[in-house]
Write a protein that holds these residues in place. Structure first.
Motif, PDB file in Angstrom:
ATOM      1  N   PRO A  65       7.690  -3.009  27.733  1.00 24.30           N
ATOM      2  CA  PRO A  65       9.085  -2.572  27.647  1.00 24.30           C
ATOM      3  C   PRO A  65       9.647  -2.082  28.981  1.00 24.30           C
ATOM      4  O   PRO A  65      10.821  -2.315  29.286  1.00 24.30           O
ATOM      5  CB  PRO A  65       9.031  -1.435  26.625  1.00 24.30           C
ATOM      6  N   GLU A  66       8.809  -1.425  29.812  1.00 24.39           N
ATOM      7  CA  GLU A  66       9.278  -0.969  31.136  1.00 24.39           C
ATOM      8  C   GLU A  66       9.746  -2.166  31.969  1.00 24.39           C
ATOM      9  O   GLU A  66      10.711  -2.062  32.734  1.00 24.39           O
ATOM     10  CB  GLU A  66       8.162  -0.274  31.931  1.00 24.39           C
ATOM     11  N   SER A  67       9.022  -3.274  31.837  1.00 29.09           N
ATOM     12  CA  SER A  67       9.374  -4.463  32.606  1.00 29.09           C
ATOM     13  C   SER A  67      10.707  -5.039  32.126  1.00 29.09           C
ATOM     14  O   SER A  67      11.533  -5.462  32.942  1.00 29.09           O
ATOM     15  CB  SER A  67       8.267  -5.516  32.468  1.00 29.09           C
ATOM     16  N   ILE A  68      10.921  -5.046  30.828  1.00 31.79           N
ATOM     17  CA  ILE A  68      12.182  -5.594  30.305  1.00 31.79           C
ATOM     18  C   ILE A  68      13.353  -4.754  30.818  1.00 31.79           C
ATOM     19  O   ILE A  68      14.368  -5.284  31.286  1.00 31.79           O
ATOM     20  CB  ILE A  68      12.166  -5.639  28.761  1.00 31.79           C
ATOM     21  N   GLY A  69      13.200  -3.429  30.782  1.00 31.18           N
ATOM     22  CA  GLY A  69      14.256  -2.543  31.293  1.00 31.18           C
ATOM     23  C   GLY A  69      14.464  -2.724  32.786  1.00 31.18           C
ATOM     24  O   GLY A  69      15.596  -2.836  33.271  1.00 31.18           O
ATOM     25  N   HIS A  70      13.362  -2.774  33.528  1.00 33.14           N
ATOM     26  CA  HIS A  70      13.432  -2.937  34.981  1.00 33.14           C
ATOM     27  C   HIS A  70      14.122  -4.249  35.334  1.00 33.14           C
ATOM     28  O   HIS A  70      15.048  -4.291  36.152  1.00 33.14           O
ATOM     29  CB  HIS A  70      12.013  -2.898  35.561  1.00 33.14           C
ATOM     30  N   ARG A  71      13.673  -5.337  34.717  1.00 31.73           N
ATOM     31  CA  ARG A  71      14.207  -6.657  35.081  1.00 31.73           C
ATOM     32  C   ARG A  71      15.678  -6.805  34.714  1.00 31.73           C
ATOM     33  O   ARG A  71      16.444  -7.459  35.422  1.00 31.73           O
ATOM     34  CB  ARG A  71      13.385  -7.770  34.425  1.00 31.73           C
ATOM     35  N   ALA A  72      16.066  -6.193  33.586  1.00 35.13           N
ATOM     36  CA  ALA A  72      17.464  -6.323  33.159  1.00 35.13           C
ATOM     37  C   ALA A  72      18.406  -5.789  34.235  1.00 35.13           C
ATOM     38  O   ALA A  72      19.465  -6.375  34.505  1.00 35.13           O
ATOM     39  CB  ALA A  72      17.694  -5.592  31.843  1.00 35.13           C
ATOM     40  N   LEU A  73      18.011  -4.693  34.872  1.00 39.52           N
ATOM     41  CA  LEU A  73      18.840  -4.153  35.951  1.00 39.52           C
ATOM     42  C   LEU A  73      18.549  -4.869  37.267  1.00 39.52           C
ATOM     43  O   LEU A  73      19.465  -5.164  38.042  1.00 39.52           O
ATOM     44  CB  LEU A  73      18.612  -2.646  36.088  1.00 39.52           C
ATOM     45  N   ALA A  74      17.276  -5.165  37.534  1.00 46.90           N
ATOM     46  CA  ALA A  74      16.897  -5.758  38.828  1.00 46.90           C
ATOM     47  C   ALA A  74      17.620  -7.076  39.088  1.00 46.90           C
ATOM     48  O   ALA A  74      18.058  -7.334  40.213  1.00 46.90           O
ATOM     49  CB  ALA A  74      15.379  -5.974  38.894  1.00 46.90           C
ATOM     50  N   VAL A  75      17.761  -7.912  38.057  1.00 39.79           N
ATOM     51  CA  VAL A  75      18.394  -9.215  38.282  1.00 39.79           C
ATOM     52  C   VAL A  75      19.872  -9.035  38.658  1.00 39.79           C
ATOM     53  O   VAL A  75      20.422  -9.828  39.420  1.00 39.79           O
ATOM     54  CB  VAL A  75      18.240 -10.158  37.064  1.00 39.79           C
ATOM     55  N   ASN A  76      20.467  -7.972  38.142  1.00 41.20           N
ATOM     56  CA  ASN A  76      21.858  -7.683  38.496  1.00 41.20           C
ATOM     57  C   ASN A  76      21.968  -7.038  39.879  1.00 41.20           C
ATOM     58  O   ASN A  76      22.880  -7.359  40.645  1.00 41.20           O
ATOM     59  CB  ASN A  76      22.484  -6.801  37.425  1.00 41.20           C
ATOM     60  N   LEU A  77      21.040  -6.150  40.193  1.00 39.93           N
ATOM     61  CA  LEU A  77      21.023  -5.566  41.545  1.00 39.93           C
ATOM     62  C   LEU A  77      20.817  -6.661  42.580  1.00 39.93           C
ATOM     63  O   LEU A  77      21.362  -6.607  43.686  1.00 39.93           O
ATOM     64  CB  LEU A  77      19.925  -4.506  41.654  1.00 39.93           C
ATOM     65  N   SER A  78      20.033  -7.679  42.216  1.00 35.72           N
ATOM     66  CA  SER A  78      19.795  -8.792  43.120  1.00 35.72           C
ATOM     67  C   SER A  78      21.094  -9.565  43.380  1.00 35.72           C
ATOM     68  O   SER A  78      21.369  -9.974  44.517  1.00 35.72           O
ATOM     69  CB  SER A  78      18.722  -9.693  42.516  1.00 35.72           C
ATOM     70  N   ASP A  79      21.899  -9.744  42.348  1.00 30.05           N
ATOM     71  CA  ASP A  79      23.200 -10.399  42.542  1.00 30.05           C
ATOM     72  C   ASP A  79      24.109  -9.546  43.425  1.00 30.05           C
ATOM     73  O   ASP A  79      24.819 -10.074  44.289  1.00 30.05           O
ATOM     74  CB  ASP A  79      23.880 -10.641  41.191  1.00 30.05           C
ATOM     75  N   LEU A  80      24.115  -8.242  43.209  1.00 29.48           N
ATOM     76  CA  LEU A  80      24.921  -7.369  44.077  1.00 29.48           C
ATOM     77  C   LEU A  80      24.419  -7.466  45.516  1.00 29.48           C
ATOM     78  O   LEU A  80      25.212  -7.525  46.464  1.00 29.48           O
ATOM     79  CB  LEU A  80      24.863  -5.911  43.607  1.00 29.48           C
ATOM     80  N   ALA A  81      23.088  -7.478  45.686  1.00 28.71           N
ATOM     81  CA  ALA A  81      22.505  -7.576  47.029  1.00 28.71           C
ATOM     82  C   ALA A  81      22.969  -8.856  47.719  1.00 28.71           C
ATOM     83  O   ALA A  81      23.300  -8.851  48.905  1.00 28.71           O
ATOM     84  CB  ALA A  81      20.979  -7.553  46.943  1.00 28.71           C
ATOM     85  N   ALA A  82      23.003  -9.959  46.951  1.00 29.76           N
ATOM     86  CA  ALA A  82      23.392 -11.248  47.531  1.00 29.76           C
ATOM     87  C   ALA A  82      24.847 -11.253  47.997  1.00 29.76           C
ATOM     88  O   ALA A  82      25.235 -12.092  48.814  1.00 29.76           O
ATOM     89  CB  ALA A  82      23.169 -12.365  46.523  1.00 29.76           C
ATOM     90  N   MET A  83      25.649 -10.322  47.480  1.00 29.52           N
ATOM     91  CA  MET A  83      27.045 -10.199  47.902  1.00 29.52           C
ATOM     92  C   MET A  83      27.206  -9.154  49.011  1.00 29.52           C
ATOM     93  O   MET A  83      28.311  -8.890  49.466  1.00 29.52           O
ATOM     94  CB  MET A  83      27.925  -9.790  46.711  1.00 29.52           C
ATOM     95  N   GLY A  84      26.117  -8.511  49.380  1.00 28.40           N
ATOM     96  CA  GLY A  84      26.181  -7.452  50.399  1.00 28.40           C
ATOM     97  C   GLY A  84      26.755  -6.155  49.869  1.00 28.40           C
ATOM     98  O   GLY A  84      27.181  -5.296  50.640  1.00 28.40           O
ATOM     99  N   ALA A  85      26.751  -5.998  48.543  1.00 33.01           N
ATOM    100  CA  ALA A  85      27.423  -4.844  47.928  1.00 33.01           C
ATOM    101  C   ALA A  85      26.473  -3.659  47.739  1.00 33.01           C
ATOM    102  O   ALA A  85      25.260  -3.822  47.614  1.00 33.01           O
ATOM    103  CB  ALA A  85      28.008  -5.252  46.582  1.00 33.01           C
ATOM    104  N   GLU A  86      27.071  -2.487  47.682  1.00 34.78           N
ATOM    105  CA  GLU A  86      26.342  -1.250  47.406  1.00 34.78           C
ATOM    106  C   GLU A  86      26.460  -0.975  45.903  1.00 34.78           C
ATOM    107  O   GLU A  86      27.558  -0.870  45.372  1.00 34.78           O
ATOM    108  CB  GLU A  86      27.017  -0.122  48.198  1.00 34.78           C
ATOM    109  N   PRO A  87      25.346  -0.865  45.176  1.00 31.71           N
ATOM    110  CA  PRO A  87      25.413  -0.633  43.730  1.00 31.71           C
ATOM    111  C   PRO A  87      26.116   0.693  43.417  1.00 31.71           C
ATOM    112  O   PRO A  87      25.913   1.682  44.128  1.00 31.71           O
ATOM    113  CB  PRO A  87      23.943  -0.553  43.309  1.00 31.71           C
ATOM    114  N   ALA A  88      26.918   0.678  42.363  1.00 30.15           N
ATOM    115  CA  ALA A  88      27.621   1.920  42.000  1.00 30.15           C
ATOM    116  C   ALA A  88      27.440   2.255  40.517  1.00 30.15           C
ATOM    117  O   ALA A  88      26.962   3.333  40.181  1.00 30.15           O
ATOM    118  CB  ALA A  88      29.104   1.800  42.357  1.00 30.15           C
ATOM    119  N   TRP A  89      27.808   1.361  39.622  1.00 31.60           N
ATOM    120  CA  TRP A  89      27.813   1.678  38.194  1.00 31.60           C
ATOM    121  C   TRP A  89      27.300   0.477  37.391  1.00 31.60           C
ATOM    122  O   TRP A  89      27.421  -0.660  37.830  1.00 31.60           O
ATOM    123  CB  TRP A  89      29.247   1.977  37.726  1.00 31.60           C
TER     124      TRP A  89
END
Ligand code: ADP
Ligand code: MG
Length: 328
Positions: A65-89
């Motif tokens: 379950p920790e992996s499912i929670g981690h990955r759900a956010l990580a894949v989105n943080l990765s998209d933000l990273a690809a845009m050069g963005a700073e995560p906020a919310w």
């Protein structure tokens, strides 16, 4: 004790996320009202991304379950990273077959530990009954002139990738029960972790903002995603496979297939980007403070071809990355 929807949200998500909400200082209203109210800093633009994980499609049934929670956010943080963005919310849509407190505790821990590490605050969501599906909407901030995107590479630009692509696909095979007699316990754990707990390259993305001519995150396979970057830029691309940064664990696991895994395997969540050669020195100085390896693996070319070469000899590979609705 049966847990209702309200108690579930409060106990597993609102309360544990409260400190992060307060620490940011820009969440006027978070979880608990009909919508979140967020203070936007003057002069910055909002970057919005959404990615969904479906059990049995994006992760094997019975994943930690920790992996499912981690990955759900990580894949989105990765998209933000690809845009050069700073995560906020971020917002979380959770569909659960049942209320399982032990599952939720561990899921929320994986999700919110990664969130805390990136100062991204959970500000809302939705909870429904259904098959296990996790969808995250993440919002980030960027200075308009520094935003990264896929279009912008020019023939001659150098092509780079972060980390060691191919590990996650090997890790997924292991997670699905593959026997791999050639690897030791530490290598096995490394590959499993690379699938279960990918590191989104958020710091790298921000370091590249205003420098990289194009950027994409690698989710469908390095060759396919480099191809998307090239296509969006109206160019071709050539990957020199001898330069691919294959991990020791992947080499031990995959042997002669390691290069194919690195080119075609999914779920890496590395960044693939381009820099004009005359700015390569600037890249090196910006990377000084970034905690991940970056390797030059090829070049953007004229034309539209997506090629891989080993010592000048073409390397065949399947270009198609993952497609949920492949044309028949
Ligand atoms: P509504 O009926 O107005 O859609 P809900 O009862 O679905 O409201 O949600 C109540 C509050 O809890 C809202 O602020 C919503 O954003 C938040 N919320 C619901 N589910 C989640 C979740 N899984 N994670 C975080 N916040 C959630
Ligand atoms: Mg709702």
């Amino acid at each position: 004790m049966a847990l209702g929807e309200f108690e579930l949200i409060d106990r597993f998500f609102r309360q544990p996320a409260e400190a992060a909400r307060i620490a940011r200082g820009d969440v006027v209203l978070g979880i608990g009202d009909d919508g979140a109210v967020l203070d936007l800093p003057a002069g910055r633009q909002l970057v919005a991304v959404l990615d969904t994980l479906v059990e049995g499609r994006h992760f094997p049934p019975g994943s930690p379950p920790e992996s499912i929670g981690h990955r759900a956010l990580a894949v989105n943080l990765s998209d933000l990273a690809a845009m050069g963005a700073e995560p906020a919310w971020f917002l979380l849509s959770l569909s659960l077959p049942e209320v399982d407190a032990a599952f939720l505790e561990r899921f929320a821990d994986g999700l919110l530990t990664l969130a805390a590490g990136h100062r991204i605050a959970l500000v809302g969501g939705d909870t429904t009954a259904g098959s296990l599906t996790v969808s995250v909407t993440a919002l980030g901030l960027v200075d308009a002139p520094r935003v990264l995107h896929r279009a912008g590479a020019r023939a001659g630009d150098l092509l780079y990738v972060s980390g060691s692509p191919g590990d996650a696909t090997a890790g997924l095979s292991l997670a699905m029960g593959e026997e791999a007699p050639g690897i030791d316990a530490a290598q096995r754990q490394w590959l499993l972790d690379r699938f279960h707990f990918p590191t989104p390259r958020v710091q790298l993305g921000q370091a590249l903002a205003g420098l990289a001519s194009a950027c994409i995150d690698v989710s469908d396979g390095l060759a396919a995603d480099a191809g998307k970057l090239a296509h969006a830029s109206g160019c071709g691309v050539c990957i020199e496979t001898d330069r691919l940064p294959l991990s020791v664990a992947l080499r031990a696991h995959s042997g002669a297939l390691a290069t194919q895994r690195a080119l075609c395997g999914g779920d890496d969540y590395e960044l693939c980007f381009t820099v004009p050669p005359e700015r390569a020195d600037e890249l090196a100085s910006r990377l000084a403070d970034v905690q991940c390896a970056v390797t030059c693996i090829g070049r953007i070319e004229p034309g539209t071809a997506v090629r891989a070469l080993a010592g000048g000899v073409p390397v065949p590979f399947a270009l198609h990355g993952h497609d949920h609705f492949p044309a028949r």
